[in-house]
Design a protein around this motif. Structure first.
Motif, PDB file in Angstrom:
ATOM      1  N   LEU A   5       0.692  -1.149  -0.080  1.00  0.00           N
ATOM      2  CA  LEU A   5      -0.051  -0.070   0.168  1.00  0.00           C
ATOM      3  C   LEU A   5       0.737   1.231  -0.170  1.00  0.00           C
ATOM      4  N   LEU A   6       0.482   2.231  -0.949  1.00  0.00           N
ATOM      5  CA  LEU A   6       1.128   3.475  -0.966  1.00  0.00           C
ATOM      6  C   LEU A   6       0.253   4.580  -0.584  1.00  0.00           C
ATOM      7  N   ASP A   7       0.562   5.505   0.543  1.00  0.00           N
ATOM      8  CA  ASP A   7      -0.258   6.592   1.184  1.00  0.00           C
ATOM      9  C   ASP A   7       0.510   7.957   0.780  1.00  0.00           C
ATOM     10  N   ARG A   8       0.096   8.827  -0.078  1.00  0.00           N
ATOM     11  CA  ARG A   8       0.545  10.104  -0.276  1.00  0.00           C
ATOM     12  C   ARG A   8       0.370  11.059   0.797  1.00  0.00           C
ATOM     13  N   SER A   9      -0.429  10.784   1.867  1.00  0.00           N
ATOM     14  CA  SER A   9      -0.710  11.891   2.781  1.00  0.00           C
ATOM     15  C   SER A   9      -1.641  12.798   2.183  1.00  0.00           C
ATOM     16  N   ARG A  10      -2.547  12.585   1.377  1.00  0.00           N
ATOM     17  CA  ARG A  10      -3.683  13.738   0.645  1.00  0.00           C
ATOM     18  C   ARG A  10      -4.305  14.505   1.769  1.00  0.00           C
ATOM     19  N   ALA A  20      -3.725  15.103   7.660  1.00  0.00           N
ATOM     20  CA  ALA A  20      -3.325  14.101   6.499  1.00  0.00           C
ATOM     21  C   ALA A  20      -2.211  13.029   7.028  1.00  0.00           C
ATOM     22  N   LEU A  21      -1.239  13.857   7.628  1.00  0.00           N
ATOM     23  CA  LEU A  21      -0.253  12.743   8.385  1.00  0.00           C
ATOM     24  C   LEU A  21      -0.756  11.956   9.384  1.00  0.00           C
ATOM     25  N   GLU A  22      -1.570  12.190  10.076  1.00  0.00           N
ATOM     26  CA  GLU A  22      -1.960  11.335  11.301  1.00  0.00           C
ATOM     27  C   GLU A  22      -2.923  10.322  10.616  1.00  0.00           C
TER      28      GLU A  22
END
Length: 322
Positions: A5-10, A20-22
């Motif tokens: 899984l890739l999360d870009r902190s949208r 978004a970081l949390e």
């Protein structure tokens, strides 16, 4: 295939960017519980829609909240950094979270001209990506003239994000390759990946490995899933008109906005490029993709405004491919 899984902190309209970081931290904890193999974060600079500009910092926080899932960057944009500094950052991560750290490397420039200037990327700057990867690998392997610290017992796996010549670079350097976006949709991608495997120059016994990166969103119906994909697609379409990649907006707000004919066409094309649908729809699409690419791993990259719906989609993907 392995599942990651890739999360870009949208960022999201109406919410603080720190939220978004949390949410990235919460998503990583959930991904570990769901059985995902890896959780990766991104690097973007000066983009209103993305809060993640320092992958190593974010990965340190994620590592402190998780116990076993592998963590990595998708990726560190090497032209923005000195190879020694990147090596030190990821060696520190490996020291803090042994056996869990990956390092994906990309070469994308800054999103806008002011960002490129802030990153000290002039028009005359040469493309030294290959040389920088080799130098970075030397620091990680302890073969460079300067010893990067801390010293760790493990080798940190390197991955090349394939843009432009990235597939050829990965083959030449004997590294795994991550293929997504426009490259993945090219009709000759299967041939290019076959050439990658054929031309692969092993480094310290390395083997060719292909990860495909794909926006995936699962819901109860195909229509609901396409609605989940709309906020991300809308942000991309609007950025082509405004020059700003904006925070995610609620679907109802997007539907109520004034759409130009060109926007409508681009939105439909963008939605068609997302793997969004019911579970059986997505399984079929992923199976076709695996057959076309021979992929070893799927890196899921979907995002949407509704965080609960996104969590449900992540769980559905894990159940589908687990």
């Amino acid at each position: 295939m392995r599942l990651s899984l890739l999360d870009r902190s949208r960022t999201r309209a109406g919410a603080a960017e720190g939220d978004a970081l949390e949410h990235t931290l919460e998503r990583a904890v959930a991904a570990e519980a769901l059985g995902y193999d890896r959780f990766w974060v991104a690097e973007h600079h000066g983009v209103p829609g993305i809060a993640s500009g320092a992958p190593a910092v974010l990965l340190a926080a994620i590592g402190a909240r998780t116990r076993s899932i592998r963590l990595g960057s998708g990726g560190v944009m090497l032209p923005h950094h000195q190879p020694l500094v990147v090596a030190e950052q990821f060696l520190m991560l490996a020291g803090l979270h042994p056996g869990r750290i990956d390092l994906g490397l990309g070469r994308s420039p800054g999103f806008t001209a002011p960002v490129r200037r802030a990153l000290r990327q002039g028009a005359e700057q040469s493309d030294a990506f290959v040389e920088d990867v080799v130098e970075l690998r030397g620091y990680l392997e302890g073969t460079a003239p300067v010893t990067a610290r801390p010293l760790v017992e493990e080798e940190i796996p390197l991955f090349v994000l394939a843009t432009g010549r990235g597939i050829d670079v990965a083959a030449r350097l004997g590294l795994p390759v991550v293929v997504g976006g426009p490259v993945l949709s090219e009709p000759d991608v299967g041939d290019r990946l076959a050439a990658y495997r054929r031309d692969f120059r092993a480094h310290r016994g390395s083997l060719p490995r292909v990860t495909v990166s794909l926006d995936v969103l699962v819901a109860d119906t195909d229509r609901e899933a396409r609605d989940l994909a709309l906020p991300e697609v809308w942000a991309m379409v609007r950025s082509r008109r405004t020059g700003v990649f904006a925070p995610l907006e609620p679907v109802a707000q997007i539907r109520a906005a004034r759409w130009e004919d060109q926007d409508r066409q681009r939105v439909e094309a963008g939605l068609d490029g997302v793997a969004a649908g019911r579970g059986d729809t997505i399984r079929q699409r992923i199976e076709q993709l695996a057959e076309r690419t021979g992929a070893d791993e799927l890196l899921v990259t979907g995002s949407t405004y509704d965080r609960d719906a996104l969590a449900a989609s992540d769980a559905a993907v894990a159940a589908l491919l687990g």
